[in-house]
Design a protein around this motif. Structure first.
Motif, PDB file in Angstrom:
ATOM      1  N   ASP A 132     -22.114 -10.810   3.691  1.00  0.00           N
ATOM      2  CA  ASP A 132     -22.998 -10.934   2.528  1.00  0.00           C
ATOM      3  C   ASP A 132     -24.311 -10.178   2.740  1.00  0.00           C
ATOM      4  OD1 ASP A 132     -21.241 -12.464   1.102  1.00  0.00           O
ATOM      5  OD2 ASP A 132     -22.184 -14.390   1.588  1.00  0.00           O
ATOM      6  N   THR A 139     -25.483  -6.726   1.318  1.00  0.00           N
ATOM      7  CA  THR A 139     -25.967  -6.586  -0.051  1.00  0.00           C
ATOM      8  C   THR A 139     -27.388  -7.116  -0.171  1.00  0.00           C
ATOM      9  OG1 THR A 139     -23.725  -6.861  -0.918  1.00  0.00           O
ATOM     10  CG2 THR A 139     -25.535  -7.181  -2.463  1.00  0.00           C
ATOM     11  N   GLN A 181     -30.660  -8.464  -2.254  1.00  0.00           N
ATOM     12  CA  GLN A 181     -30.774  -9.337  -3.415  1.00  0.00           C
ATOM     13  C   GLN A 181     -30.960  -8.516  -4.685  1.00  0.00           C
ATOM     14  OE1 GLN A 181     -33.840 -12.265  -3.060  1.00  0.00           O
ATOM     15  NE2 GLN A 181     -33.135 -13.463  -4.796  1.00  0.00           N
ATOM     16  N   GLN A 199     -28.744  -6.561  -6.064  1.00  0.00           N
ATOM     17  CA  GLN A 199     -27.873  -5.391  -6.125  1.00  0.00           C
ATOM     18  C   GLN A 199     -26.417  -5.813  -6.277  1.00  0.00           C
ATOM     19  OE1 GLN A 199     -28.702  -3.151  -2.544  1.00  0.00           O
ATOM     20  NE2 GLN A 199     -30.403  -2.066  -3.487  1.00  0.00           N
ATOM     21  N   ALA A 200     -25.590  -4.853  -6.659  1.00  0.00           N
ATOM     22  CA  ALA A 200     -24.154  -5.114  -6.744  1.00  0.00           C
ATOM     23  C   ALA A 200     -23.598  -5.323  -5.331  1.00  0.00           C
ATOM     24  CB  ALA A 200     -23.440  -3.943  -7.416  1.00  0.00           C
ATOM     25  N   TYR A 201     -22.569  -6.126  -5.244  1.00  0.00           N
ATOM     26  CA  TYR A 201     -21.977  -6.421  -3.943  1.00  0.00           C
ATOM     27  C   TYR A 201     -21.471  -5.158  -3.261  1.00  0.00           C
ATOM     28  CZ  TYR A 201     -21.892 -11.483  -4.698  1.00  0.00           C
ATOM     29  OH  TYR A 201     -22.243 -12.797  -4.899  1.00  0.00           O
ATOM     30  N   ARG A 202     -21.905  -4.941  -2.035  1.00  0.00           N
ATOM     31  CA  ARG A 202     -21.331  -3.864  -1.227  1.00  0.00           C
ATOM     32  C   ARG A 202     -20.019  -4.328  -0.602  1.00  0.00           C
ATOM     33  NH1 ARG A 202     -25.424  -1.481   2.946  1.00  0.00           N
ATOM     34  NH2 ARG A 202     -23.731   0.025   3.129  1.00  0.00           N
ATOM     35  N   PRO A 234     -17.439  -6.963  -1.832  1.00  0.00           N
ATOM     36  CA  PRO A 234     -17.048  -7.949  -2.843  1.00  0.00           C
ATOM     37  C   PRO A 234     -16.424  -9.179  -2.181  1.00  0.00           C
ATOM     38  CG  PRO A 234     -16.316  -5.747  -3.466  1.00  0.00           C
ATOM     39  CD  PRO A 234     -16.805  -5.654  -2.060  1.00  0.00           C
ATOM     40  N   ASP A 241     -18.516  -0.780   0.406  1.00  0.00           N
ATOM     41  CA  ASP A 241     -18.800   0.399  -0.419  1.00  0.00           C
ATOM     42  C   ASP A 241     -17.509   1.057  -0.896  1.00  0.00           C
ATOM     43  OD1 ASP A 241     -21.510  -0.061   0.019  1.00  0.00           O
ATOM     44  OD2 ASP A 241     -21.573   1.260   1.763  1.00  0.00           O
TER      45      ASP A 241
END
Length: 216
Positions: free
Chosen positions: A55, A58, A60, A62-65, A67, A104
């Motif tokens: 987690d 990523t 705060q 931003q889109a999940y690097r 998922p 990514d």
């Protein structure tokens, strides 16, 4: 990574197994309430270390690097309803762990079986992820280079090879039953009995993987 099984263990074929005799006791854990010594990590605690480390890739907002739904923790433990290994079980004979995820958009796999407990192998993977994050903070290109090998372990070419249990057509964990399955597959694929050299070689390779995993 639809072919990855969370249970039983999906070990990347490109990574040699650690012989059972070479596995060691982990030094991971948490402080006892008395402040003396370390208390062994549970599978749940070690699992959380892994997901929390992932987690942190990523920032705060931003889109999940990584998922969350791309994370697969593969072991020989029974699973919870969310697909993660359930804590409180006896460690199986094979304590190996494979953590699969996307970073990514790139499939990655970090495996570990050098410790005798699944929780310790999970904690080692979490430490590895934290080290890679530190490397990225100093030099992102070095981190990407380090992840190249993990991406190769999770590549379609590597993961396209069937698991040894599939090749030997057995779900058994009993060494003698697995040996019988190997003998049957060996006879069925032998070129002198109508099989092919490719199929026979796959059986021999599966047998080598089975012996390493089951410490036969």
């Amino acid at each position: 990574m639809n072919d990855i099984s969370a249970s039983p263990l999906s070990w990347p074929p490109g990574k040699p197994r650690t012989p059972a005799s070479d596995r060691k006791q982990g030094r991971f854990g948490k402080r006892n309430s008395s402040g003396w010594g370390l208390k062994e990590l549970t599978v749940a605690e070690a699992r959380n270390r892994v997901t929390e480390a992932l987690d942190k890739f990523t920032r705060q907002g931003q889109a999940y690097r990584v998922p969350p739904d791309s994370i697969i923790i593969s072991t020989n433990l029974a699973l919870r309803n969310d697909g993660f290994p359930r804590s409180g079980q006896r460690d199986p004979s094979d304590p190996g762990v494979g953590v699969y995820f996307q970073l990514d958009g790139q499939n990655q796999c970090i495996p570990c079986d050098v410790y005798s407990r699944i929780a310790d192998n999970l904690a080692a993977i979490a430490d590895c992820i934290e080290a890679l994050r530190t490397l990225e903070r100093h030099d992102a290109s070095l981190m990407r280079a380090a992840f190249t090998g993990f991406a190769q372990l999770a590549s379609p070419e590597a993961m396209g090879r069937p698991h040894w249990r599939t090749v030997l057509n057995t779900d058994s964990h009993d060494p003698e039953e697995v040996r019988k399955a190997y003998k049957a597959a060996q006879r069925a694929t032998h070129p002198d009995r109508g099989g092919s050299s490719e199929a026979f070689h796959a059986v021999q390779e599966a047998w080598s993987q089975a012996k390493a995993e089951l410490a036969m």
